[in-house]
Design an enzyme around this catalytic site. Structure first.
Site, short mmCIF file in Angstrom:
data_model
loop_
_atom_site.label_atom_id
_atom_site.label_comp_id
_atom_site.label_asym_id
_atom_site.label_seq_id
_atom_site.Cartn_x
_atom_site.Cartn_y
_atom_site.Cartn_z
N HIS A 61 -50.43 -22.58 -21.71
CA HIS A 61 -51.15 -22.75 -22.98
C HIS A 61 -50.64 -23.97 -23.75
O HIS A 61 -49.44 -24.23 -23.78
CB HIS A 61 -50.99 -21.51 -23.86
CG HIS A 61 -51.64 -20.29 -23.31
ND1 HIS A 61 -52.98 -20.02 -23.50
CD2 HIS A 61 -51.14 -19.27 -22.56
CE1 HIS A 61 -53.27 -18.87 -22.90
NE2 HIS A 61 -52.18 -18.41 -22.32
N PRO A 62 -51.54 -24.69 -24.39
CA PRO A 62 -51.10 -25.80 -25.26
C PRO A 62 -50.58 -25.24 -26.58
O PRO A 62 -50.95 -24.13 -26.97
CB PRO A 62 -52.39 -26.59 -25.48
CG PRO A 62 -53.46 -25.53 -25.44
CD PRO A 62 -53.00 -24.54 -24.38
N GLU A 78 -61.14 -20.87 -28.30
CA GLU A 78 -60.28 -19.88 -28.95
C GLU A 78 -59.61 -20.44 -30.20
O GLU A 78 -59.32 -19.70 -31.14
CB GLU A 78 -59.23 -19.39 -27.95
CG GLU A 78 -59.81 -18.54 -26.83
CD GLU A 78 -59.00 -18.58 -25.54
OE1 GLU A 78 -59.48 -18.06 -24.52
OE2 GLU A 78 -57.88 -19.13 -25.55
N ILE A 111 -50.34 -16.87 -29.57
CA ILE A 111 -51.16 -16.09 -30.50
C ILE A 111 -52.60 -16.12 -30.01
O ILE A 111 -53.08 -17.16 -29.55
CB ILE A 111 -51.06 -16.64 -31.94
CG1 ILE A 111 -51.81 -15.72 -32.91
CG2 ILE A 111 -51.55 -18.07 -32.03
CD1 ILE A 111 -51.56 -16.05 -34.37
N ALA A 113 -55.72 -16.80 -30.96
CA ALA A 113 -56.18 -17.51 -32.15
C ALA A 113 -57.66 -17.32 -32.43
O ALA A 113 -58.16 -17.82 -33.44
CB ALA A 113 -55.88 -19.01 -32.00
#
Length: 295
Positions: A61-62, A78, A111, A113
Site C-alpha cells: 500500500h502507498p 479508496e 487505514i 480510507a
C-alpha cells in the site's frame, strides 16, 4: 447462483499483497457467493497468515495521501474522499505524520480510507500513533482486512456481471451515478460524502425485517463537486451485476442543523436490466428529501 471462476494468485494479489494469503485463498476458490469468499478470506488472514505475511501486505500500500502515478486504481478510489478534502496544510501534515508513524512502527499507516476525509484520516493517525507496537500491529491487520473485503467485493462484482450482449457498446460513464440538489437553496449541493454499496449475500436479500443490515459491502465512495455530482462510485463496466444496491449520503456534515443525519436509498437491479443506466439523485432540504430514477 453466481459463482466466481477459480482465482489465481495474481488475482488475489490485487486484493491483498501477502503471497501466503493469495496462495491460500486461490486454493480455496471458486466461491458460490461473495459471503463465502469473505468468510474464507477472514479465516485465512486471521488464522493462517503470520506477522511476516501481514507486513508483506502492508508494504503493498502507498502512504495515505500519495498522488503518484504508480498508485493503483483501487487505492486511488479508496483514497478519493481523503484526497479531495485535503488542503495544502493537511496534505503536508499527513506526510509528516506518515513519516513519524513509519519510523516508530516500521510499516506504512494502514487505514481503510474509503469514505474518510483527510482530517478524519489525520485524526486517526495521530490517535493510533500513541499505541504500543503490538496493539498497533493488530489494528493495522484489521484495517488491511477491511480493505481486502472491499476489494474482494469489487472483484466478485466484476466477475459475476452478465456477459455483454451482441451489439452492446462500452459505456461512457459507470452504470450507477448520482447527484445532489439542495431544494431549500435551489442549487447543487457540494461537499457531500457519498457511499455506494452492494448487498453481499445473493441467497438472502435485504428486507424490511432485517434488523442489523450487516450485509452491505462498499463498492466506492466520493464527494459531490460544485455541480452536486459525485465522482465515480464503481468501475465503468458494460454490464452491472444484478442485485441490491444502496447509495448513502452524509447529509449531517452538509446540513448539521437538519433533521436527517444521513440518507440511504436502496434499489434493485434485475438480471434483465444489467445493460441499463441507473441515475439515482437526491433532492435534499433540511427537513425533507426525495429521489427518483433518472437518466
Amino acid at each position: 447462483m453466481a459463482t466466481l471462476r477459480p482465482l489465481t494468485v495474481e488475482d488475489v494479489l490485487r486484493v491483498n499483497g501477502s503471497r501466503r494469503f493469495a496462495a491460500a485463498l486461490a486454493a480455496t476458490s471458486p466461491f458460490d457467493s461473495l459471503t463465502n469468499a469473505l468468510i474464507a478470506a477472514r479465516c485465512i488472514w486471521l488464522n493462517e497468515v503470520d506477522v511476516t505475511g501481514w507486513l508483506e501486505a502492508f508494504a503493498a500500500h502507498p502512504p495515505i495521501g500519495t498522488t503518484s502515478s504508480s498508485v493503483s486504481k483501487w487505492s486511488k478510489e479508496e483514497q478519493s474522499a481523503a484526497l479531495s478534502t485535503a488542503t495544502d496544510s493537511t496534505a503536508q501534515e499527513l506526510s509528516e505524520w506518515n513519516a513519524k508513524y513509519r519510523e516508530k512502527f516500521g510499516f506504512v499507516f494502514m487505514i481503510c480510507a474509503s469514505g474518510r476525509t483527510a482530517p478524519e484520516v489525520l485524526a486517526e493517525l495521530k490517535r493510533r500513533y500513541a499505541n504500543r507496537p503490538i496493539v498497533e500491529l493488530e489494528a493495522a491487520a484489521e484495517e488491511e482486512l477491511k480493505i481486502t473485503e472491499l476489494r474482494l467485493a469489487k472483484l466478485f462484482s466484476a466477475e459475476t456481471a452478465a456477459p455483454p450482449t451482441s451489439g452492446s457498446s462500452n459505456r461512457t460513464r459507470p452504470p450507477i451515478t448520482t447527484h445532489v440538489l439542495d431544494t431549500a437553496l435551489g442549487s447543487p449541493a457540494a461537499g457531500i460524502e457519498v457511499h455506494l454499496e452492494m448487498w453481499k449475500d445473493a441467497t438472502s436479500p435485504p428486507s424490511f425485517d432485517n434488523k442489523e443490515f450487516k450485509g452491505w459491502t462498499t463498492l466506492g465512495t466520493s464527494i459531490t463537486n460544485n455541480d452536486g455530482r459525485s465522482g465515480q462510485l464503481m468501475d465503468n463496466v458494460d454490464n452491472v451485476a444484478p442485485g441490491f444496491y444502496r447509495i448513502s449520503f452524509n447529509t449531517s456534515k452538509y446540513a448539521p442543523s437538519g433533521f436527517f443525519p444521513y440518507v440511504s436509498i436502496i434499489f434493485e437491479i434485475k438480471r434483465s436490466q444489467t445493460t441499463e443506466h441507473f441515475h439515482v439523485p437526491l433532492l435534499h432540504s433540511p427537513f425533507s428529501f426525495t429521489t427518483y430514477r433518472g437518466s
